[in-house]
Design an enzyme around this catalytic site. Structure first.
Site, PDB file in Angstrom:
ATOM      1  N   ARG A  14      32.263  38.751  41.358  1.00 43.16           N
ATOM      2  CA  ARG A  14      32.391  39.460  40.081  1.00 43.16           C
ATOM      3  C   ARG A  14      33.632  38.993  39.347  1.00 43.16           C
ATOM      4  NH1 ARG A  14      36.044  42.154  37.190  1.00 43.16           N
ATOM      5  NH2 ARG A  14      36.672  43.288  39.062  1.00 43.16           N
ATOM      6  N   ASP A  15      34.823  39.222  39.890  1.00 42.88           N
ATOM      7  CA  ASP A  15      36.037  38.742  39.219  1.00 42.88           C
ATOM      8  C   ASP A  15      36.026  37.218  39.167  1.00 42.88           C
ATOM      9  OD1 ASP A  15      38.679  38.797  38.082  1.00 42.88           O
ATOM     10  OD2 ASP A  15      39.038  40.657  39.160  1.00 42.88           O
ATOM     11  N   HIS A  18      34.725  35.208  36.028  1.00 41.81           N
ATOM     12  CA  HIS A  18      35.587  34.781  34.923  1.00 41.81           C
ATOM     13  C   HIS A  18      35.989  33.315  35.098  1.00 41.81           C
ATOM     14  CE1 HIS A  18      36.043  38.708  33.088  1.00 41.81           C
ATOM     15  NE2 HIS A  18      36.407  39.242  34.234  1.00 41.81           N
ATOM     16  N   SER A 168      45.384  44.740  36.207  1.00 35.23           N
ATOM     17  CA  SER A 168      44.529  43.753  35.549  1.00 35.23           C
ATOM     18  C   SER A 168      45.289  42.552  35.028  1.00 35.23           C
ATOM     19  CB  SER A 168      43.794  44.408  34.380  1.00 35.23           C
ATOM     20  OG  SER A 168      43.210  45.630  34.746  1.00 35.23           O
ATOM     21  N   HIS A 195      43.598  47.170  43.133  1.00 33.28           N
ATOM     22  CA  HIS A 195      43.056  45.861  42.771  1.00 33.28           C
ATOM     23  C   HIS A 195      44.163  45.072  42.102  1.00 33.28           C
ATOM     24  CE1 HIS A 195      39.927  43.110  40.970  1.00 33.28           C
ATOM     25  NE2 HIS A 195      40.846  43.009  40.018  1.00 33.28           N
ATOM     26  N   HIS A 197      46.072  41.265  40.701  1.00 31.96           N
ATOM     27  CA  HIS A 197      45.977  39.875  40.253  1.00 31.96           C
ATOM     28  C   HIS A 197      47.287  39.181  40.557  1.00 31.96           C
ATOM     29  CE1 HIS A 197      42.075  39.440  38.162  1.00 31.96           C
ATOM     30  NE2 HIS A 197      42.136  40.759  38.146  1.00 31.96           N
ATOM     31  N   TYR A 286      45.804  41.011  29.776  1.00 32.40           N
ATOM     32  CA  TYR A 286      44.569  41.118  30.571  1.00 32.40           C
ATOM     33  C   TYR A 286      44.180  39.754  31.135  1.00 32.40           C
ATOM     34  CZ  TYR A 286      39.976  43.355  31.467  1.00 32.40           C
ATOM     35  OH  TYR A 286      38.861  43.898  32.026  1.00 32.40           O
TER      36      TYR A 286
END
Length: 335
Positions: A14-15, A18, A168, A195, A197, A286
């Site tokens: 899913r991520d 991108h 995010s 979650h 990054h 983001y």
């Protein structure tokens, strides 16, 4: 004596969408799902990077129908379960119903950190459909601890079984994570997730901080495949947390095999901290804006870092991708 275990949720499919420009093939999904299932991962997410219904000109068109990819992934599950992301306003209730028919068993309903109230009907539908239902507070660095607690309580009141603090932008430092997770642990009765990054190379440290503060759901991605500089790297996280005495329930060799023998072979580029993704973390932008920003910079002949710094100053959030091109054009005119 081993410390309390937790659920590791993998977001490669899913991520990672991108980073893949939303072009996962059915075979890539099948092979990755099979590897995650064999390694003992309980939940993994499959959808367009911006969730169900995300395939569009604004967010990026998917090369393959996401419902087909969910069905393929679910077909490979012997013990794992497929999760999907739904952002109200991008995905609608019928998208979630269709995802359940395709085999989804979990939904994460994602909103901006101050907008949990838009998700009430989607959370309720998730519970009605028998899904493990989660509230996902995106861009959590943009709100105070008190505001995050307030929004988490809303999610919980709607029926969310887990509430996520979501970094995010890859902006947070470990103390930021500890403060937020600890506050939620003291204020809500549901489980807490994190979650991260890696735009500031803090994803692993932040994940450890989250677990130590009481998070019982944590996210990772194989080979860190994800938006911006990617996510906490699943296979590395398993090794690190096992060394810290946590029981992950994941077979280290098999999760390494899924990362190195499957995912690494279709990655378009290594997930490294480049100048642009570093600026994203530094300015709190983001992570999914990266490819859009690179395209806008090329189109208008400007430095993508200047675009990102301006977006950070403007406090742009997910859903404002069209603003990237306005900013780039404005910088070109100024230049």
């Amino acid at each position: 004596m081993e410390k309390k275990s937790f659920e590791l949720l993998d977001v490669t499919l899913r991520d990672g969408s991108h980073a893949m420009s939303h072009a996962f093939t059915p075979q890539q999904v099948r092979d990755t799902a099979r590897g995650l299932d064999a390694a003992g991962v309980r939940y993994f997410e499959v959808s367009h990077g911006d969730g169900l219904g995300g395939s569009s000109l604004q967010y990026g068109l998917s090369a393959h129908d996401e419902l087909e990819l969910i069905e393929i992934a679910a077909d490979e599950c012997k013990q794992a379960e497929v999760s999907v992301l739904l952002i109200p306003g991008i995905g609608v209730k019928s998208d979630l119903q269709n995802a359940v028919r395709a085999g989804a068993k979990m939904v994460r309903v994602a909103t901006h950190v101050t907008e949990a109230d838009v998700a009430a009907q989607h959370i309720a539908l998730g519970r009605e459909l028998g899904l493990k239902t989660i509230g996902f507070l995106m861009m959590a660095h943009m709100a105070s601890v008190e505001k995050i607690v307030e929004q988490a309580k809303l999610f919980e009141s709607y029926g969310a079984e887990v509430v996520y603090v979501t970094d995010s932008a890859g902006y947070m430092l470990p103390q930021d994570v500890t403060e937020r997770i600890s506050a939620l642990r003291q204020s809500v009765g549901c489980e807490i997730g994190f979650h991260g990054h890696n735009n500031l190379s803090m994803a692993m440290a932040n994940t450890i901080a989250a677990v130590e503060a009481g998070a019982t759901f944590i996210d990772g991605s194989l080979r860190a495949l994800g938006a911006g500089s990617g996510n906490t790297q699943t296979e590395v996280m398993v090794a690190v947390l096992e060394r810290l005495g946590y029981q992950t329930g994941i077979d280290l060799y098999k999760i390494m095999d899924a990362a190195n023998d499957v995912v690494s072979k279709f990655m378009p580029r290594p997930q490294e901290i480049t100048g642009s993704s570093l600026v994203m973390g530094y300015s709190g932008v983001y992570s999914s804006f990266l490819l859009h920003t690179q395209a806008a910079a090329k189109r208008f002949g400007v430095d993508e870092r200047d675009i990102l710094l301006e977006l950070g100053r403007m406090k742009a959030v997910g859903g404002q991708e069209d603003l990237i091109y306005d900013v780039a054009q404005g910088i070109a005119v100024q230049n």
